[in-house]
Design a protein around this motif. Structure first.
Motif, PDB file in Angstrom:
ATOM      1  N   LEU A 104      69.527  38.292  20.119  1.00 41.01           N
ATOM      2  CA  LEU A 104      70.448  39.320  19.631  1.00 41.01           C
ATOM      3  C   LEU A 104      70.062  40.707  20.143  1.00 41.01           C
ATOM      4  O   LEU A 104      70.933  41.524  20.467  1.00 41.01           O
ATOM      5  N   PHE A 105      68.778  40.994  20.210  1.00 36.80           N
ATOM      6  CA  PHE A 105      68.329  42.286  20.733  1.00 36.80           C
ATOM      7  C   PHE A 105      68.745  42.431  22.191  1.00 36.80           C
ATOM      8  O   PHE A 105      69.225  43.493  22.614  1.00 36.80           O
ATOM      9  N   SER A 106      68.570  41.379  22.978  1.00 36.64           N
ATOM     10  CA  SER A 106      68.973  41.409  24.382  1.00 36.64           C
ATOM     11  C   SER A 106      70.474  41.639  24.512  1.00 36.64           C
ATOM     12  O   SER A 106      70.926  42.427  25.351  1.00 36.64           O
ATOM     13  N   ARG A 107      71.239  40.956  23.684  1.00 34.64           N
ATOM     14  CA  ARG A 107      72.708  41.109  23.716  1.00 34.64           C
ATOM     15  C   ARG A 107      73.113  42.550  23.409  1.00 34.64           C
ATOM     16  O   ARG A 107      73.986  43.128  24.077  1.00 34.64           O
ATOM     17  N   ALA A 108      72.468  43.159  22.398  1.00 33.33           N
ATOM     18  CA  ALA A 108      72.814  44.528  22.025  1.00 33.33           C
ATOM     19  C   ALA A 108      72.382  45.526  23.100  1.00 33.33           C
ATOM     20  O   ALA A 108      73.106  46.473  23.414  1.00 33.33           O
ATOM     21  N   LEU A 109      71.216  45.304  23.692  1.00 31.18           N
ATOM     22  CA  LEU A 109      70.663  46.259  24.655  1.00 31.18           C
ATOM     23  C   LEU A 109      71.404  46.231  25.980  1.00 31.18           C
ATOM     24  O   LEU A 109      71.650  47.284  26.594  1.00 31.18           O
ATOM     25  N   PHE A 110      71.792  45.033  26.444  1.00 36.13           N
ATOM     26  CA  PHE A 110      72.399  44.906  27.775  1.00 36.13           C
ATOM     27  C   PHE A 110      73.912  44.654  27.735  1.00 36.13           C
ATOM     28  O   PHE A 110      74.566  44.689  28.780  1.00 36.13           O
TER      29      PHE A 110
ATOM     30  N   GLY B 171      70.990  45.660  15.590  1.00 36.37           N
ATOM     31  CA  GLY B 171      72.085  46.305  14.865  1.00 36.37           C
ATOM     32  C   GLY B 171      72.106  47.805  15.093  1.00 36.37           C
ATOM     33  O   GLY B 171      73.166  48.414  15.238  1.00 36.37           O
ATOM     34  N   TRP B 172      70.921  48.409  15.150  1.00 37.24           N
ATOM     35  CA  TRP B 172      70.828  49.848  15.411  1.00 37.24           C
ATOM     36  C   TRP B 172      71.442  50.183  16.767  1.00 37.24           C
ATOM     37  O   TRP B 172      72.224  51.134  16.897  1.00 37.24           O
ATOM     38  N   ILE B 173      71.099  49.425  17.781  1.00 37.11           N
ATOM     39  CA  ILE B 173      71.612  49.694  19.131  1.00 37.11           C
ATOM     40  C   ILE B 173      73.122  49.485  19.191  1.00 37.11           C
ATOM     41  O   ILE B 173      73.846  50.270  19.818  1.00 37.11           O
ATOM     42  N   ALA B 174      73.593  48.441  18.522  1.00 42.58           N
ATOM     43  CA  ALA B 174      75.011  48.091  18.607  1.00 42.58           C
ATOM     44  C   ALA B 174      75.910  49.067  17.857  1.00 42.58           C
ATOM     45  O   ALA B 174      77.038  49.344  18.296  1.00 42.58           O
ATOM     46  N   TRP B 175      75.449  49.602  16.717  1.00 50.93           N
ATOM     47  CA  TRP B 175      76.354  50.360  15.849  1.00 50.93           C
ATOM     48  C   TRP B 175      75.960  51.823  15.654  1.00 50.93           C
ATOM     49  O   TRP B 175      76.645  52.554  14.945  1.00 50.93           O
ATOM     50  N   ARG B 176      74.891  52.260  16.283  1.00 49.48           N
ATOM     51  CA  ARG B 176      74.422  53.615  16.047  1.00 49.48           C
ATOM     52  C   ARG B 176      75.479  54.664  16.346  1.00 49.48           C
ATOM     53  O   ARG B 176      75.670  55.622  15.576  1.00 49.48           O
ATOM     54  N   ASN B 177      76.141  54.550  17.469  1.00 51.02           N
ATOM     55  CA  ASN B 177      77.128  55.558  17.864  1.00 51.02           C
ATOM     56  C   ASN B 177      78.421  55.432  17.081  1.00 51.02           C
ATOM     57  O   ASN B 177      79.066  56.435  16.759  1.00 51.02           O
ATOM     58  N   ARG B 178      78.818  54.198  16.781  1.00 52.08           N
ATOM     59  CA  ARG B 178      80.099  53.983  16.109  1.00 52.08           C
ATOM     60  C   ARG B 178      80.025  54.297  14.618  1.00 52.08           C
ATOM     61  O   ARG B 178      80.952  54.878  14.047  1.00 52.08           O
ATOM     62  N   MET B 179      78.947  53.898  13.960  1.00 55.93           N
ATOM     63  CA  MET B 179      78.819  54.100  12.511  1.00 55.93           C
ATOM     64  C   MET B 179      77.398  54.579  12.200  1.00 55.93           C
ATOM     65  O   MET B 179      76.581  53.817  11.662  1.00 55.93           O
TER      66      MET B 179
ATOM     67  N   PHE C 255      61.054  38.931  26.722  1.00 58.96           N
ATOM     68  CA  PHE C 255      62.307  38.199  26.942  1.00 58.96           C
ATOM     69  C   PHE C 255      63.513  38.908  26.330  1.00 58.96           C
ATOM     70  O   PHE C 255      64.652  38.631  26.712  1.00 58.96           O
ATOM     71  N   ALA C 256      63.258  39.810  25.370  1.00 60.72           N
ATOM     72  CA  ALA C 256      64.365  40.507  24.712  1.00 60.72           C
ATOM     73  C   ALA C 256      64.695  41.831  25.373  1.00 60.72           C
ATOM     74  O   ALA C 256      65.856  42.261  25.359  1.00 60.72           O
ATOM     75  N   GLY C 257      63.701  42.498  25.970  1.00 69.22           N
ATOM     76  CA  GLY C 257      63.893  43.861  26.446  1.00 69.22           C
ATOM     77  C   GLY C 257      64.097  44.016  27.927  1.00 69.22           C
ATOM     78  O   GLY C 257      64.125  45.142  28.429  1.00 69.22           O
ATOM     79  N   MET C 258      64.222  42.919  28.660  1.00 68.85           N
ATOM     80  CA  MET C 258      64.506  42.984  30.093  1.00 68.85           C
ATOM     81  C   MET C 258      65.368  41.787  30.466  1.00 68.85           C
ATOM     82  O   MET C 258      65.436  40.808  29.725  1.00 68.85           O
ATOM     83  N   VAL C 259      66.003  41.876  31.620  1.00 70.58           N
ATOM     84  CA  VAL C 259      66.900  40.793  32.020  1.00 70.58           C
ATOM     85  C   VAL C 259      66.971  40.723  33.544  1.00 70.58           C
ATOM     86  O   VAL C 259      67.041  41.754  34.218  1.00 70.58           O
ATOM     87  N   PRO C 260      66.909  39.523  34.125  1.00 72.69           N
ATOM     88  CA  PRO C 260      67.059  39.395  35.580  1.00 72.69           C
ATOM     89  C   PRO C 260      68.438  39.878  36.026  1.00 72.69           C
ATOM     90  O   PRO C 260      69.437  39.701  35.324  1.00 72.69           O
ATOM     91  N   ASP C 261      68.467  40.471  37.198  1.00 70.38           N
ATOM     92  CA  ASP C 261      69.727  41.023  37.708  1.00 70.38           C
ATOM     93  C   ASP C 261      69.791  40.807  39.216  1.00 70.38           C
ATOM     94  O   ASP C 261      68.870  41.182  39.947  1.00 70.38           O
ATOM     95  N   ARG C 262      70.860  40.192  39.674  1.00 73.93           N
ATOM     96  CA  ARG C 262      71.085  39.934  41.097  1.00 73.93           C
ATOM     97  C   ARG C 262      69.977  39.079  41.726  1.00 73.93           C
ATOM     98  O   ARG C 262      69.582  39.298  42.872  1.00 73.93           O
TER      99      ARG C 262
END
Length: 514
Positions: A85-91, A130-138, A307-314
């Motif tokens: 969930l953290f990875s989903r919210a961050l990226f 949750g903080w990352i996902a909703w901080r700006n909106r609410m 595994f939550a705070g980084m993600v492979p790209d290209r």
């Protein structure tokens, strides 16, 4: 990932049997006339008591060992769910890489039995997501939700509050740079972030100041700095040291190669959090206020953040396919080894039960062990793999908790520390209780030790050994296969009743002339 939980009734997890014994006492309370004479329940503003709140009510409708398995399942699954969930919210999208957190689900901290801490890591990741996902909106609702989450984390584990603070603080620092415009001061945004974080953390900090744990002695013990690098492999430690360090090296090499080639997205917040946790690990003591493995909590956090705070790209297709297949196979191999080791551990549990079958309810049992220095060859060649987490700790030290669970007997090392657990020993048992101790070597019970007197350092670690022959009804030696001749431990004061490779039970004989 839960298959190993079906492999053994009591898995070889260091603190787990001790937790089960405490749950039994909390659930039964005065209804158990024997154990209620030894211990009293005392609730208060105590951190790290999540399982103490949740498990005893569960025992009203399910057996103790089944409830324990439910809590172990949560311990394993929640950090993995939090990483995803953290990875989903961050990226902003789902990533197969976050599933790799399954490789560290059964880590060294898990196998030490730090259940509240591990559950807290998972919830901290979820709150941060949750903080990352909703901080700006609410923003207001996000702060409120995170503040409530921080309060729950306090009762899970203090270090999970620290992990949340690191996650939220690093994310807020990352946000400051894109918000800053040329010539515009950064202080208003910085103060706003600090105020939001202060609202989240103020209650846990206040609780910590009021909690009895704050009154505990602040004695600390640092391990040699040269031993610290090996501790970074803790997220991958199980029971097979070569495979465990190899897994950590392989994952680390993949991450570094991908980052160097520009195939790994590593946002600034992850870099900041990793640096803070890494620095905290190298500067933290091993022992603090009676709690051990304090510094090792940081690598556990870093393992899930990997595994939550980084993600492979290209990634090149060949590398993505090779890495995905390789890590999946590695996961299956590690799970298979875990299952086989846990199946083999059933023998130890059965043998401890066999050894203590003659202990009468209400008895006082002194527990000792055969240590590595007592018989190095046995530790290298004769011990079951399940008795040792790779280079970290022995898992059999708390199997004596079966004395409380199944024999309603007293042993000194039950977790009943005022200020840390809602349980404490009643007089006169409190004089023998040492909740944060370790079983002493059986050699301290020998006639030679009685003649020369116990070393002050040994007596400080196990004060209940003073005049032990008059204090206890039985002596239980764990890891008994490492004792060359059980009949010669102390033939004048100990009568050997039953013995096997795992445990030996002695009845304490009356002192001569009594």
């Amino acid at each position: 990932m839960l298959i190993p939980l079906f492999a053994a009734e009591i898995p070889p997890i260091l603190d787990y049997p001790n937790h089960l014994a405490r749950m039994k006492i909390l659930a039964e309370g005065p209804a158990n006339p024997v154990l209620s004479r030894m211990y009293e329940i005392q609730w208060g503003l105590i951190p790290n008591i999540a399982i103490d709140l949740v498990m005893p009510p569960m025992l009203q409708f399910m057996p103790l060992f089944a409830a324990g398995k439910v809590m172990l399942a949560i311990t394993v699954l929640l950090p993995v769910a939090g990483a995803i969930l953290f990875s989903r919210a961050l990226f902003g999208n789902w990533s197969f890489w976050s599933l790799g957190s399954g490789l560290v689900a059964y880590n060294g901290i898990t196998l030490l039995g730090f259940m509240n801490f591990q559950i807290g890591l998972g919830l901290a990741l979820i709150v941060a997501a949750g903080w990352i996902a909703w901080r700006n909106r609410m923003p207001a609702a996000t702060v409120l939700g995170a503040a409530l989450g921080a309060i729950v984390l306090f009762f899970l584990h203090i270090f999970s509050v620290l992990f949340l603070a690191v996650l939220l603080g690093s994310y807020e620092l990352m946000r400051l740079h894109p918000q800053q415009r040329p010539g515009q001061p950064v202080w208003p945004a910085l103060l706003r972030s600090a105020l939001m974080l202060g609202c989240v953390l103020v209650v846990p900090v206040l609780f910590l100041a009021l909690a009895p744990i704050s009154d505990n002695p602040a004695a600390a013990d640092w391990r040699p700095l040269g031993s610290k690098p090996a501790g970074l492999f803790l997220p991958f430690l199980n029971y097979w040291v070569g495979l465990d360090f190899g897994t950590g090296a392989l994952v680390g090499a993949f991450v570094l190669l991908s980052w160097w080639r520009g195939w790994m997205r590593v946002p600034p917040c992850t870099v900041i959090a990793m640096l803070v946790l890494g620095l905290g690990y190298f500067l933290s003591p091993f022992l603090l206020m009676g709690a051990s493995f304090v510094d090792y909590r940081m690598p556990a956090m870093m393992g899930f953040l990997l595994f939550a705070g980084m993600v492979p790209d290209r990634l090149p297709r060949w590398l993505a396919a090779s890495a995905g297949t390789g890590f999946a196979l590695l996961f299956l191999v590690r799970m298979a080894i875990l299952v086989l080791v846990w199946i083999d551990s059933r023998v130890d549990v059965a043998r401890v039960r066999e050894a203590i079958a003659g202990v009468e309810p209400g008895s006082k049992v002194l527990v000792a062990i055969s240590e590595q220095k007592d018989n190095p060859r046995y530790w290298q060649e004769g011990m079951r793999r399940s008795r040792q987490v790779s280079g970290l700790a022995s898992t059999f030290l708390h199997l004596a908790a079966l004395l409380s669970i199944e024999r309603n007997a007293f042993w000194p090392l039950l977790f009943a520390e005022p200020g840390k657990q809602p349980l404490r020993a009643r007089p006169p048992y409190d004089a023998l209780s040492l909740p944060e101790g370790r079983p002493p070597s059986y050699r301290l019970l020998s006639p030679e030790a009685a003649r020369t007197g116990l070393d002050p350092e040994d007596l400080a670690k196990a004060p209940y050994l003073k005049d032990w022959a008059r204090q206890y009804d039985f002596v239980l030696i764990l890891n008994a296969g490492g004792v060359p001749d059980l009949h010669r431990v102390n033939p004048d004061k100990l009568d050997l009743l039953t013995a096997n490779d795992t445990a030996a039970l002695f009845r304490v004989a009356e002192a001569p002339g009594e």
